[in-house]
Design a protein around this motif. Structure first.
Motif, PDB file in Angstrom:
ATOM      1  N   LEU A 297     -14.589  19.783   5.003  1.00  0.00           N
ATOM      2  CA  LEU A 297     -13.863  18.639   5.543  1.00  0.00           C
ATOM      3  C   LEU A 297     -14.701  17.921   6.595  1.00  0.00           C
ATOM      4  O   LEU A 297     -14.768  16.682   6.627  1.00  0.00           O
ATOM      5  N   GLN A 304     -10.078  13.523   3.132  1.00  0.00           N
ATOM      6  CA  GLN A 304      -9.549  14.602   2.305  1.00  0.00           C
ATOM      7  C   GLN A 304      -9.839  14.414   0.822  1.00  0.00           C
ATOM      8  O   GLN A 304     -10.033  15.387   0.095  1.00  0.00           O
ATOM      9  N   THR A 305      -9.886  13.176   0.356  1.00  0.00           N
ATOM     10  CA  THR A 305     -10.170  12.931  -1.067  1.00  0.00           C
ATOM     11  C   THR A 305     -11.560  13.427  -1.431  1.00  0.00           C
ATOM     12  O   THR A 305     -11.753  14.103  -2.452  1.00  0.00           O
ATOM     13  N   ALA A 308     -11.581  17.285  -1.254  1.00  0.00           N
ATOM     14  CA  ALA A 308     -10.902  17.886  -2.405  1.00  0.00           C
ATOM     15  C   ALA A 308     -11.800  17.871  -3.631  1.00  0.00           C
ATOM     16  O   ALA A 308     -11.866  18.843  -4.386  1.00  0.00           O
ATOM     17  N   ARG A 315      -5.874  17.233  -4.453  1.00  0.00           N
ATOM     18  CA  ARG A 315      -5.753  16.694  -3.095  1.00  0.00           C
ATOM     19  C   ARG A 315      -4.481  17.155  -2.407  1.00  0.00           C
ATOM     20  O   ARG A 315      -4.477  17.454  -1.209  1.00  0.00           O
ATOM     21  N   ASN A 316      -3.371  17.221  -3.144  1.00  0.00           N
ATOM     22  CA  ASN A 316      -2.116  17.676  -2.546  1.00  0.00           C
ATOM     23  C   ASN A 316      -2.211  19.130  -2.107  1.00  0.00           C
ATOM     24  O   ASN A 316      -1.704  19.527  -1.052  1.00  0.00           O
ATOM     25  N   LEU A 318      -4.980  20.682  -1.270  1.00  0.00           N
ATOM     26  CA  LEU A 318      -5.831  20.704  -0.084  1.00  0.00           C
ATOM     27  C   LEU A 318      -5.051  20.278   1.151  1.00  0.00           C
ATOM     28  O   LEU A 318      -5.180  20.894   2.223  1.00  0.00           O
ATOM     29  N   HIS A 319      -4.232  19.235   1.019  1.00  0.00           N
ATOM     30  CA  HIS A 319      -3.447  18.747   2.148  1.00  0.00           C
ATOM     31  C   HIS A 319      -2.519  19.843   2.688  1.00  0.00           C
ATOM     32  O   HIS A 319      -2.396  20.033   3.907  1.00  0.00           O
ATOM     33  N   LYS A 320      -1.896  20.593   1.775  1.00  0.00           N
ATOM     34  CA  LYS A 320      -1.018  21.694   2.188  1.00  0.00           C
ATOM     35  C   LYS A 320      -1.793  22.770   2.932  1.00  0.00           C
ATOM     36  O   LYS A 320      -1.333  23.321   3.933  1.00  0.00           O
ATOM     37  N   ILE A 322      -4.626  22.420   4.551  1.00  0.00           N
ATOM     38  CA  ILE A 322      -5.058  21.893   5.840  1.00  0.00           C
ATOM     39  C   ILE A 322      -3.959  22.062   6.878  1.00  0.00           C
ATOM     40  O   ILE A 322      -4.206  22.460   8.027  1.00  0.00           O
ATOM     41  N   LYS A 323      -2.731  21.761   6.485  1.00  0.00           N
ATOM     42  CA  LYS A 323      -1.599  21.922   7.402  1.00  0.00           C
ATOM     43  C   LYS A 323      -1.328  23.402   7.669  1.00  0.00           C
ATOM     44  O   LYS A 323      -1.057  23.801   8.806  1.00  0.00           O
ATOM     45  N   ASP A 328      -5.255  20.061  10.693  1.00  0.00           N
ATOM     46  CA  ASP A 328      -4.902  18.645  10.736  1.00  0.00           C
ATOM     47  C   ASP A 328      -4.865  18.095  12.146  1.00  0.00           C
ATOM     48  O   ASP A 328      -4.515  16.948  12.367  1.00  0.00           O
TER      49      ASP A 328
END
Length: 329
Positions: A297, A304-305, A308, A315-316, A318-320, A322-323, A328
């Motif tokens: 990252l 994030q794109t 990923a 991407r979704n 990865l977003h999860k 990250i949180k 984040d």
């Protein structure tokens, strides 16, 4: 190792190409040297080339030579390693590090026994035996598209796989004795005896750096010894307490590859979470994954794109993560 020695003796009397496989530090160059010394080429040169130590352009010039003006800095003609090894043996260590372009030229040397110097059109003939070595799974590299399959089969006429030291612990006493003799003479010392518990500690250690790591520790002990005994206190903490060697100290045991480093990291993680833990995945794998995501990252500027894509991750998802990992902020 008896099987390794048997194959080495048998293949040495032939002209067949040899592929020496094994982890970093197991002694691949020693086996290659033994093949040469036991062959009819022993009176001719044995030339070593570390393919992983040079860039593609420099490696090509190193192997095949170049003519004056071939590139910036080529102020005179230079003889390459294949010419220098004429009639003898050339040992290509870390052959997995070569580029696909260079692999084509190596294949030609193997099949046609000819090459050109960089920047020249004159074809030179060569009579050398090629011994290659790799500390990685070459067939895996072939599947990944990083290594030519035709070159793999030309090199892999006779494979010699050297087992890691942890799988041949019965060799440790003989190796310790050999290194003691060598470093005693080199340093004008007389550490001739093995203290209580020393050999047991050496046998119990997992040896991520293999024989090179053992050699390093024996040399250190000989230099630091105040008596004629190799005492257990002269060994590093990772050996005495059977702990993995810290990542920052791995280089002290010799060059290491990613697989060796990974073993040390996992062993350290298992020690920290406890061998009886029922949550090993969170304690080890999740920590490594968090660090991987954090570094990728950062390298992608926080986009994030891009991260990923590089991670091969949705991407979704990865977003999860990250949180979940608190990245984040």
């Amino acid at each position: 190792m008896r099987e390794v020695y048997r194959i080495t003796r048998r293949v040495a009397v032939s002209n067949a190409s040899v592929l020496v496989l094994g982890e970093t530090g197991v002694g691949k160059e020693l086996i290659a040297s033994a093949v040469h010394e036991l062959s009819h080429r022993s009176g001719r040169p044995f030339v070593r080339v570390n393919c992983g130590a040079l860039s593609e352009s420099l490696l090509e010039s190193e192997l095949f030579g170049h003519v004056r003006g071939a590139f910036t800095g080529a102020v005179s003609n230079r003889t390459g390693r294949f010419e220098a090894a004429q009639g003898g043996t050339i040992f290509l260590d870390e052959i997995n590090s070569t580029s696909l372009t260079l692999q084509v030229k190596l294949l030609r040397v193997l099949q046609e026994k000819e090459f050109e110097r960089v920047g020249d059109t004159t074809t030179l003939r060569t009579d050398v035996r090629i011994i290659a070595a790799s500390n990685r799974d070459l067939m895996g590299e072939v599947r990944a598209g990083h290594f030519r399959e035709d070159l793999y089969w030309r090199l892999n006429v006779v494979p010699i796989e050297i087992p890691p030291l942890r799988d041949r612990r019965e060799d440790i006493p003989a190796l310790v004795s050999h290194f003691l003799d060598y470093y005693n003479e080199l340093n004008d010392r007389y550490v001739a005896h093995i203290g209580p518990g020393t050999m047991e500690a050496l046998r119990d250690y997992h040896w991520p750096g293999n024989v090179r790591e053992l050699q390093n520790y024996v040399e250190r002990a000989v230099v630091m010894a105040e008596t004629d005994e190799l005492l257990v206190d002269l060994l590093p903490d990772c050996v005495i307490n059977r702990r993995p060697i810290p990542a920052e100290d791995l280089e002290a045991a010799g060059p290491v590859d990613f697989a060796t480093m990974t073993k040390s990291v996992v062993q350290l993680g298992l020690d920290q979470v406890g061998r009886d833990s029922t949550d090993v995945h969170r304690g080890v794998v999740d920590v490594v994954e968090r660090e991987l995501i954090a570094q990728v990252l950062s390298a992608c500027g926080g986009v994030q794109t891009k991260a990923a894509t590089r991670l091969g991750m949705n991407r979704n998802t990865l977003h999860k993560k990250i949180k979940e990992y608190g990245l984040d902020g």
